[in-house]
Structure formats: structure tokens, C-alpha cells
Design a protein around this motif. Structure first.
Motif, PDB file in Angstrom:
ATOM      1  N   PHE A   1       0.844  -1.192   0.000  1.00  0.00           N
ATOM      2  CA  PHE A   1       0.000   0.000   0.000  1.00  0.00           C
ATOM      3  C   PHE A   1       0.878   1.239   0.000  1.00  0.00           C
ATOM      4  O   PHE A   1       1.993   1.233   0.521  1.00  0.00           O
ATOM      5  CB  PHE A   1      -0.907   0.031   1.244  1.00  0.00           C
ATOM      6  CG  PHE A   1      -2.014  -0.967   1.194  1.00  0.00           C
ATOM      7  CD1 PHE A   1      -3.270  -0.609   0.721  1.00  0.00           C
ATOM      8  CD2 PHE A   1      -1.817  -2.263   1.618  1.00  0.00           C
ATOM      9  CE1 PHE A   1      -4.299  -1.532   0.670  1.00  0.00           C
ATOM     10  CE2 PHE A   1      -2.840  -3.196   1.571  1.00  0.00           C
ATOM     11  CZ  PHE A   1      -4.083  -2.830   1.096  1.00  0.00           C
ATOM     12  N   GLU A   2       0.337   2.325  -0.528  1.00  0.00           N
ATOM     13  CA  GLU A   2       1.066   3.583  -0.630  1.00  0.00           C
ATOM     14  C   GLU A   2       0.990   4.412   0.657  1.00  0.00           C
ATOM     15  O   GLU A   2       1.804   5.290   0.878  1.00  0.00           O
ATOM     16  CB  GLU A   2       0.508   4.387  -1.805  1.00  0.00           C
ATOM     17  CG  GLU A   2       1.391   5.514  -2.243  1.00  0.00           C
ATOM     18  CD  GLU A   2       0.914   6.110  -3.547  1.00  0.00           C
ATOM     19  OE1 GLU A   2       1.779   6.441  -4.369  1.00  0.00           O
ATOM     20  OE2 GLU A   2      -0.308   6.238  -3.759  1.00  0.00           O
TER      21      GLU A   2
ATOM     22  N   ASN B   1      -4.189   3.747  -2.218  1.00  0.00           N
ATOM     23  CA  ASN B   1      -3.756   3.003  -3.401  1.00  0.00           C
ATOM     24  C   ASN B   1      -3.173   1.650  -3.030  1.00  0.00           C
ATOM     25  O   ASN B   1      -2.226   1.559  -2.252  1.00  0.00           O
ATOM     26  CB  ASN B   1      -2.705   3.801  -4.179  1.00  0.00           C
ATOM     27  CG  ASN B   1      -3.302   5.001  -4.867  1.00  0.00           C
ATOM     28  OD1 ASN B   1      -4.484   5.025  -5.173  1.00  0.00           O
ATOM     29  ND2 ASN B   1      -2.471   6.007  -5.110  1.00  0.00           N
ATOM     30  N   GLN B   2      -3.768   0.603  -3.622  1.00  0.00           N
ATOM     31  CA  GLN B   2      -3.290  -0.759  -3.403  1.00  0.00           C
ATOM     32  C   GLN B   2      -2.258  -1.097  -4.460  1.00  0.00           C
ATOM     33  O   GLN B   2      -2.462  -0.840  -5.640  1.00  0.00           O
ATOM     34  CB  GLN B   2      -4.443  -1.743  -3.488  1.00  0.00           C
ATOM     35  CG  GLN B   2      -5.481  -1.549  -2.430  1.00  0.00           C
ATOM     36  CD  GLN B   2      -6.626  -2.537  -2.566  1.00  0.00           C
ATOM     37  OE1 GLN B   2      -6.597  -3.432  -3.396  1.00  0.00           O
ATOM     38  NE2 GLN B   2      -7.641  -2.373  -1.747  1.00  0.00           N
TER      39      GLN B   2
ATOM     40  N   ARG C   1       7.270   3.330  -3.762  1.00  0.00           N
ATOM     41  CA  ARG C   1       5.938   3.788  -3.354  1.00  0.00           C
ATOM     42  C   ARG C   1       5.395   3.092  -2.109  1.00  0.00           C
ATOM     43  O   ARG C   1       4.442   3.580  -1.505  1.00  0.00           O
ATOM     44  CB  ARG C   1       4.938   3.577  -4.489  1.00  0.00           C
ATOM     45  CG  ARG C   1       5.142   4.570  -5.614  1.00  0.00           C
ATOM     46  CD  ARG C   1       4.157   4.390  -6.728  1.00  0.00           C
ATOM     47  NE  ARG C   1       2.781   4.613  -6.317  1.00  0.00           N
ATOM     48  CZ  ARG C   1       1.752   4.375  -7.111  1.00  0.00           C
ATOM     49  NH1 ARG C   1       1.937   3.926  -8.335  1.00  0.00           N
ATOM     50  NH2 ARG C   1       0.520   4.590  -6.687  1.00  0.00           N
ATOM     51  N   ALA C   2       5.943   1.965  -1.701  1.00  0.00           N
ATOM     52  CA  ALA C   2       5.360   1.189  -0.599  1.00  0.00           C
ATOM     53  C   ALA C   2       5.648   1.832   0.755  1.00  0.00           C
ATOM     54  O   ALA C   2       6.783   2.135   1.090  1.00  0.00           O
ATOM     55  CB  ALA C   2       5.891  -0.238  -0.619  1.00  0.00           C
TER      56      ALA C   2
END
Length: 122
Positions: A83-84, A91-92, A111-112
Motif C-alpha cells: 500500500f502507498e 492506493n493498493q 511507493r510502498a
């Protein structure tokens, strides 16, 4: 054998296994090198959100994931999803439900911020 020694031996025999059912390694480079975040869990049925520590947040470029501990006759299998945000919302990202070792897709590099594990009985 003295009673305290016998009780200690019995406690070790009856203690639950502490082996991890799932393990994840997030690497800062796509070739599985650089700064590494490592985590593992027992894989009890259910789900949990895990926040990536700030020093590794938004830096993952490749992943190595083990969905279960195949060496200990697994009773659960786990899925991981990136997830972000830090609370497993928004956002997944990609998810993995089998053993995986790969570079993250380009639009999910760096992004994680958290990941969710979901485990079920097998």
C-alpha cells in the motif's frame, strides 16, 4: 533429574513453534541489493497491517516473499499486498500469494509505505 530441570524440559517440549509462516524482504535496488527491510510473522489465520519503518518507507524496488514455511509442514498460507499509505488504505499495490523474488513493477517502485498480510488455513 531434579524437578526444576524436568519442568523446564517439559515446558520447552510443549511450547509452540516460533517459526515464521511468512517472510518478506524489501530491497532498495531492483537487483535485490542495497538497504533491506526484513519482517516475518506467525501466519495465524486473519489479516494484519504492517507499517514499513520510516528509514525504509518509499524505498522498495524489489521484493523477496515467502508465503509459508514449507519446511515445517505449514498449516497456513499468507498473501501480502503493498500500500502507498502507512495504514494499508488508499492506493493498493501488487500482491503476492506464492513464494516470489522479483523487481517491483516500475510504477510501484519507491511507493510502498505499508503492507497487509492475510493468512488462511491450508
Amino acid at each position: 533429574m531434579k524437578l526444576p530441570t524436568l519442568l523446564a524440559a517439559a515446558a520447552l517440549t510443549l511450547a509452540p513453534s516460533t517459526a515464521s509462516a511468512w517472510r518478506v524482504y524489501l530491497y532498495s535496488f531492483t537487483d535485490f541489493s542495497g538497504a533491506t527491510y526484513t519482517a516475518a510473522g506467525p501466519g495465524n489465520p486473519g489479516s494484519a497491517c504492517h507499517t514499513i519503518p520510516s528509514e525504509h518507507r518509499y524505498q522498495a524496488n524489489s521484493i523477496e516473499y515467502y508465503a509459508y514455511n514449507s519446511q515445517s509442514n505449514p498449516s497456513t498460507r499468507c498473501k501480502i499486498q503493498l500500500f502507498e499509505t502507512t495504514d494499508c488504505s488508499g492506493n493498493q499495490g501488487p500482491f503476492y500469494s506464492v513464494d516470489t523474488k522479483k523487481a517491483l513493477v516500475e510504477d510501484w517502485r519507491n511507493r510502498a509505505a505499508s503492507y497487509k498480510t492475510e493468512c488462511w488455513s491450508v
